[in-house]
Design an enzyme around this catalytic site. Structure first.
Site, mmCIF file in Angstrom:
data_model
loop_
_atom_site.group_PDB
_atom_site.id
_atom_site.type_symbol
_atom_site.label_atom_id
_atom_site.label_comp_id
_atom_site.label_asym_id
_atom_site.label_seq_id
_atom_site.Cartn_x
_atom_site.Cartn_y
_atom_site.Cartn_z
ATOM 1 N N TYR A 283 5.607 -27.487 16.689
ATOM 2 C CA TYR A 283 5.308 -28.576 15.966
ATOM 3 C C TYR A 283 3.980 -29.206 16.757
ATOM 4 O O TYR A 283 2.977 -29.480 15.931
ATOM 5 C CB TYR A 283 6.236 -29.833 15.879
ATOM 6 N N GLU A 290 -4.291 -28.296 13.657
ATOM 7 C CA GLU A 290 -4.962 -28.898 12.759
ATOM 8 C C GLU A 290 -5.973 -29.854 13.257
ATOM 9 O O GLU A 290 -6.873 -30.053 12.605
ATOM 10 C CB GLU A 290 -3.785 -29.813 12.053
#
Length: 359
Positions: A283, A290
């Protein structure tokens, strides 16, 4: 010769005391409570080898005389019920703890955690009682079938992405980084558009999860996919696309099968562990990838003026979309902290509950 004492580990809940006596293959056990004193005697293999072991404990507060015990190959487990369901500051009446006594950290809870466990039990009892009074949902089978098929389709989609990217990486090496978007984008578009159902499902009551966490995750990914990658051709050939897609698919090939099995009331322990563990490295790495994509897109948005907001003609200026992206970066890392904390608590709660059941 003085009596031998075994190692004894203890824990408590509001209504019970748990003792774990470290004697294996115990025989000839004599366990009882008289005048609030627990007396134990037994033959077995302990810290001093094969011998007879004994000990006594005078409890801090009154307990019930009935004692439950279970002997296994490795230990003797003893359960004693308190007269009053209250939390004890210590186990014994004497302030100085006996040398053979230690906390059982496998079962240990502090008072606040024990109160939470009580509430969870009460909620579970109330839930079972309520569900027994309410007529079963006639569409339950249809709903479970729909959810199973949805998770199956998503699992197949992300599995195709993961396998395709892995094979291309082994065959082409780093060259596969630069055309990931053109090879994978169509399937990723399909999976991420379909993922909107993860917002709709809790909204209409198909699943008992929060709408907002699902909305944030789905919209966050779609923002990266459609706005950062989809609207900028210059971003589509960058290696960061590979890392974003690969991390997304790695997470999902464990998450969706977990939900599939949940639809048919089945659990695979290894998959459950992976579902609640693999996000811990992946994660943060996904958010980092991103963020790199957003940072790399900022100069392109500045240069092309794409999605910029025009200001009044008198100024002759426009508000660059890059300002929104900079704000998005701040929100992204704030969301990382909040979500990571939430997921870690969820994992702790899940495995603590399973551990209690095992004990």
């Amino acid at each position: 010769m003085s009596a031998l004492t075994p190692h004894v580990y203890w824990a408590q809940r509001h209504g019970e005391i748990y003792l774990r006596v470290e004697i294996s293959d115990a025989q000839d056990l004599s366990i009882g409570v008289e005048e609030n004193i627990l007396q134990f005697r037994g033959q077995g293999h302990g810290a001093k080898g094969e011998n007879e072991y004994e000990f006594s404990l005078e409890f801090l507060k009154p307990v019930k005389p009935e004692v439950k015990h279970k002997s296994t190959q490795r230990q003797v487990n003893i359960t004693v019920r308190k007269q009053e369901e209250v939390w004890w500051n210590r186990l014994t009446k004497q302030e100085k703890k006996p040398l053979f006594l230690a906390p059982d950290f496998d079962r240990w809870l502090d008072e606040s955690d024990a109160e939470m466990e009580l509430r969870e039990k009460e909620e579970k009892i109330n839930k079972v009682s309520f569900e027994s009074r309410v007529r079963k949902d006639p569409f339950l089978g249809l709903k479970k079938g729909f959810l199973f098929m949805y998770n199956l389709v998503q699992f197949l989609g992300y599995s195709w992405i993961f396998v395709n990217m892995t094979v291309r990486l082994f065959i082409l090496g780093q060259d596969s980084f630069y055309d990931t978007f053109h090879t994978i984008a169509d399937v990723m578009y399909f999976c991420q558009m379909l993922a909107i159902m993860e917002v709709i499902n809790p909204a209409v009551g198909l699943v008992k999860t929060g709408v907002m966490p699902a909305f944030i995750q789905v919209m966050g990914r779609n923002f990266i996919l459609f706005v950062i990658f989809g609207s900028l051709e210059d971003m589509q050939n960058k290696p960061v696309v590979f890392f974003v897609f690969y991390l997304w698919s790695t997470i999902e090939i464990f998450r969706y099968p977990f939900y599939m099995l949940a639809c048919i009331d089945t659990e695979w322990k290894l998959l459950t562990w992976l579902r609640y563990t693999i996000w811990m490295p992946l994660y943060p790495l996904g958010v980092l990838a991103e963020a790199v994509a957003v940072i790399q897109s900022i100069p392109i948005f500045d240069e092309t003026k794409l999605l910029s907001i025009p200001l009044p003609k008198a100024t002759g200026l426009s508000l660059s979309f890059s300002y929104i992206l900079q704000l998005y970066l701040v929100v992204m890392f704030l969301g990382l902290f909040i979500n990571f904390r939430h997921l870690f608590k969820q994992r702790t709660r899940r495995f603590r509950t399973k551990k209690r059941k095992a004990n």
